[in-house]
Design an enzyme around this catalytic site. Structure first.
Site, mmCIF file in Angstrom:
data_model
loop_
_atom_site.group_PDB
_atom_site.id
_atom_site.type_symbol
_atom_site.label_atom_id
_atom_site.label_comp_id
_atom_site.label_asym_id
_atom_site.label_seq_id
_atom_site.Cartn_x
_atom_site.Cartn_y
_atom_site.Cartn_z
ATOM 1 N N ASP A 20 0.310 5.116 11.181
ATOM 2 C CA ASP A 20 -0.855 5.893 10.694
ATOM 3 C C ASP A 20 -0.265 7.288 11.382
ATOM 4 O O ASP A 20 -0.722 7.587 12.546
ATOM 5 C CB ASP A 20 -2.135 5.443 11.163
ATOM 6 C CG ASP A 20 -3.330 6.374 10.462
ATOM 7 O OD1 ASP A 20 -2.934 7.611 10.151
ATOM 8 O OD2 ASP A 20 -4.423 5.976 10.233
ATOM 9 N N HIS A 29 -2.153 5.735 6.985
ATOM 10 C CA HIS A 29 -3.541 5.709 6.845
ATOM 11 C C HIS A 29 -4.125 5.184 5.887
ATOM 12 O O HIS A 29 -5.400 4.509 5.903
ATOM 13 C CB HIS A 29 -4.038 7.130 6.614
ATOM 14 C CG HIS A 29 -5.530 7.417 7.259
ATOM 15 N ND1 HIS A 29 -6.110 7.137 8.354
ATOM 16 C CD2 HIS A 29 -6.635 8.140 6.436
ATOM 17 C CE1 HIS A 29 -7.391 7.373 8.305
ATOM 18 N NE2 HIS A 29 -7.629 8.048 7.409
ATOM 19 N N SER A 88 -11.732 5.580 7.949
ATOM 20 C CA SER A 88 -11.531 6.984 8.428
ATOM 21 C C SER A 88 -12.773 7.414 9.371
ATOM 22 O O SER A 88 -13.157 6.904 10.005
ATOM 23 C CB SER A 88 -11.064 7.826 7.412
ATOM 24 O OG SER A 88 -10.236 8.993 7.711
#
Length: 740
Positions: free
Chosen positions: A685, A717, A610
């Site tokens: 995602d 994600h 991330s």
């Protein structure tokens, strides 16, 4: 995505069982076993125990939990069951011989009625829908809440006579005496109007999905309405069928239009809905709505789009008229917290702010006049954990002992007598306080140590009973070749002191040179350098790094500028220029490690997920001479692709600050990539779009750079489900072994 330390912890959740090849470790002490990937993800080898399903009951002496389909009440001081509140056999729907497969439950205020839900379906990070049933303990009658389809966030009114819920972008109320259902709103339309639920960006960045709230007197329901008709749509392909399905939803990227948000109050008996006056500016945020303890008075928090000004409004629910009672501003941004507490006397409220440089608690009267600052010092409160109004005490966690630790404290509403509760030692305490503050559960962990769960007295913090010490896990860990977690700090060339942790191989030889893998997250306000191990996902994270250490690597994490728990100045130093100072500091970390006599500075790698994936991409380009290999998982590669709320909070809009968006986009530095690089992303995602990795790989191809990539069809994600996590970590482990 809320870029924070939570992000990585979530992403290291234990996956479903599967068999994978064992990684052969380097030489280890004969009497110790070596951790394998199978141990971490396939077997229960390192499974941590906790106190499952713990829900305080209103008197603070008992708690409830589901056990084999039964709802059981237990004595908190002994942990032993004292009664069965609801038998599984009572949870049979008419016409069925099988009890409900219950996913969760909630009581009404007097605990005589219970909402049970089943067949829950997740939507995004916090949103879901399910089939709800109402159970009356007196009559043992079980009834479906609604026949119109699955419901979301069903909630009892405080008097237990009604239930409100959201469905299909509308808000409904059910009268439990007649089971008559009434639509409070009827204009909800997918991708246009939402009533009673949050839109995507509010759910993700303001951390709530339920968008309605019962008044304390049960007469009214306040609710959000999101007009997202002007928000641009994002579409994702859902793969699997002959023709892929196109999934579309509203996602406001930085600089684009947001939902226009309003707040209304519905008088249930009168059937009248009144819109609250949140001001003439449509391009703003309403991050929190809360009923005060004063009848008919609603609390609304309003922020400007740049999020550097937060106003607390008090609204007359009958007329909709509002008054600004408090304003909090900051040259950079104001973080939204959940520390607003209205006192029962209706005369005062508690609010937290960073206005003196650290997040602290303040007491105000209802007109917004400051009564006193309750906490003060070069440390921060974490959150308010409990409020004992009878004795005038507020409970909170804080970093007073160390930015690397969290502990429970108490201070009087007069701002005096602050004290730490519980002699738990160094480490991190997570607490769950009973409604009456008589007792609290303390989840204590320190680096390298599993969680201990204890029951403690809320008045003095003294131990009542250890409920779970994870003795079995401690014994198991002692049989494995574990390296010690060492904390360190160092001063950068710019004179900034940074904190870090290091795991060395258990058979560490200071005369040898070791490769290093750095783990980074680095987003604003986050922390990876914490004195804890915990259980579940945190333990899994720790174990994978230990496994790498057993393979001859030193694993390190450094919290650079912009991370949390060190005051507003340190955290907000990255404002309007995300990525610049953070990348410099990871480079400084690599340089510092390279000076250590036992580190091979030619073999330093870095990885992150991330925001950490973004940091890895920048480190591998802007600091390319320092890193031999890197892994980016689900990275942002251009902040123009990410959402309004998060991105503009830290960068302003791209129209106002184009350089802040472009000057530290990895896409701009593709030609500088030198080391071995692995890029991972899920095509489904909804948070950090696959678009980021498409743009990044396109730039790498144009720059004629070699790289490896893994994409996971339809994965979100978290990149999980089935064998996904096992497959991913096998690939990442092999990449590290081959390239670092």
């Amino acid at each position: 995505m809320k870029f924070r330390s939570f992000g990585l912890a979530l992403l290291l959740t234990t996956a479903s069982p599967a068999l994978i090849p064992q990684i052969a470790p380097q030489a280890v002490a004969q009497q110790k076993q070596a951790i394998t990937l199978e141990d971490i993800w396939s077997k229960p080898t390192f499974r941590a125990r906790s106190v499952p399903g713990f829900n305080w009951m209103r008197d603070g002496r008992y708690y409830s939990a589901l056990s084999e389909g039964n709802l059981v009440q237990s004595d908190v001081t002994t942990g032993k069951p004292v009664s069965t509140l609801v038998s599984a056999q009572d949870l049979r729907v008419v016409g069925s011989n099988e009890p409900l497969a219950v996913d969760g439950y909630s009581f009404n205020a007097d605990e005589q009625k219970i909402l049970f839900w089943t067949a829950e379906e997740p939507i995004y990070r916090r949103s879901s829908k399910a089939n709800y049933f109402v159970f009356d303990r007196a009559t043992k009658k079980l009834a479906p809440l609604s026949a119109g389809g699955k419901q979301s966030y069903a909630t009892f009114s405080p008097d237990g006579k009604r239930v409100a819920f959201a469905r299909d972008n509308n808000l409904f109320v059910v009268d439990l005496a007649t089971m008559q259902e009434k639509a409070v709103t009827t204009d909800g339309v997918v991708n246009k109007i939402i009533n009673g639920s949050a839109d995507w960006v509010y759910e993700e960045e303001f951390s709530f999905a339920q968008g309605f709230f019962w008044s304390p007197d049960s007469r009214q329901v306040a609710f959000y309405t999101f007009d997202e008709s002007q928000v641009p749509e994002y579409n994702m392909q859902e793969w699997g069928a002959l023709y892929p399905k196109d999934y579309r939803y509203k996602y406001p990227k930085a600089g684009e239009k947001n939902s226009v948000v309003s707040v209304s109050v519905h008088d249930v008996a009168a059937g009248r809905t009144t819109k609250m006056d949140v001001g003439p500016e449509a391009d703003q945020y309403i991050p929190r709505v809360l009923w005060t303890k004063t009848p008919n008075l609603l609390s609304i928090q309003r922020m400007n789009r740049l999020q550097n000004k937060l106003e607390l409004l008090h609204a007359d629910a009958a007329t909709g008229k509002t008054q600004v009672v408090l304003t909090d501003t900051d040259p950079a941004y104001v973080d939204v917290a959940d520390d607003l507490r209205y006192l029962n006397d209706g005369k005062q409220f508690i609010f937290s702010s960073e206005k003196d440089g650290y997040r602290h608690l303040y007491l105000y009267d209802m007109k917004g006049k400051l009564a006193r600052q309750l906490t003060k010092g070069n440390w921060e409160i974490g959150a308010i954990e409990g409020l004992d109004e009878k004795n005038g005490q507020v409970y909170f966690t804080s970093t007073e002992a160390s930015p690397l630790q969290r502990h429970l404290y108490r201070v009087s509403l007069k701002g005096k007598g602050k004290s730490r509760l519980g002699e738990t030692g160094a480490g991190t305490d997570v607490v769950n306080i009973s409604p009456d503050t008589r007792y609290y559960l303390n989840y204590h962990s320190a680096a390298g140590e599993p969680t201990t769960v204890s029951l403690r007295n809320g008045q003095d913090g003294k131990l009542v009973k250890v409920l779970e010490d994870n003795a079995a896990l401690r014994q198991t860990l002692s049989q494995y070749n574990m390296g010690k977690v060492e904390f360190f700090d160092f001063k950068t060339s710019e004179g900034t002191t940074l904190n870090g942790w290091m795991i060395k191989p258990a058979n560490f030889d200071p005369s040898k040179k070791y490769p290093v893998l750095m783990h980074v997250y680095g987003g604003p306000g986050s922390q990876t350098v914490l004195d804890n191990t915990g259980g579940g996902v945190a333990l899994t994270n720790y174990l994978w790094h230990q496994m790498l250490a057993q393979n001859g690597y030193i694993v390190v994490s450094v919290d650079g500028r912009g991370t949390g728990a060190r005051g507003a100045k340190f955290k907000k130093s990255t404002y309007a220029n995300l990525g610049k100072l953070e990348t410099i500091d990871q480079g400084e970390g690599a340089k510092y490690l390279g000076t250590l006599p036992y580190v091979d500075k030619s073999r330093i790698g870095i990885w992150g997920w991330s925001f950490g994936g973004y940091m890895t991409a920048l480190a591998m380009t802007k600091e390319a001479d320092l890193f031999k290999a890197g892994i980016s998982v689900a990275p942002v590669t251009n902040w123009r692709y990410y959402d309004t709320v998060y991105t503009e909070r830290f960068l302003k809009t791209p129209q106002e600050n184009p350089g802040g968006y472009d000057d530290n986009s990895p896409v701009q530095f593709a030609e500088q990539l030198k080391g071995k690089y692995l890029l991972v992303h899920g095509t489904g995602d909804d948070n950090v779009h696959f678009q980021n990795s498409v743009a990044w790989t396109d730039a790498l191809v144009k720059a004629n750079k070699d790289y490896q990539t893994l994409y996971y069809p339809n994965r979100n994600h978290g990149i999980s489900g089935g064998n996904t996590r096992l497959h991913l970590y096998r690939q990442m482990t092999d990449f590290i072994l081959k390239n670092l």
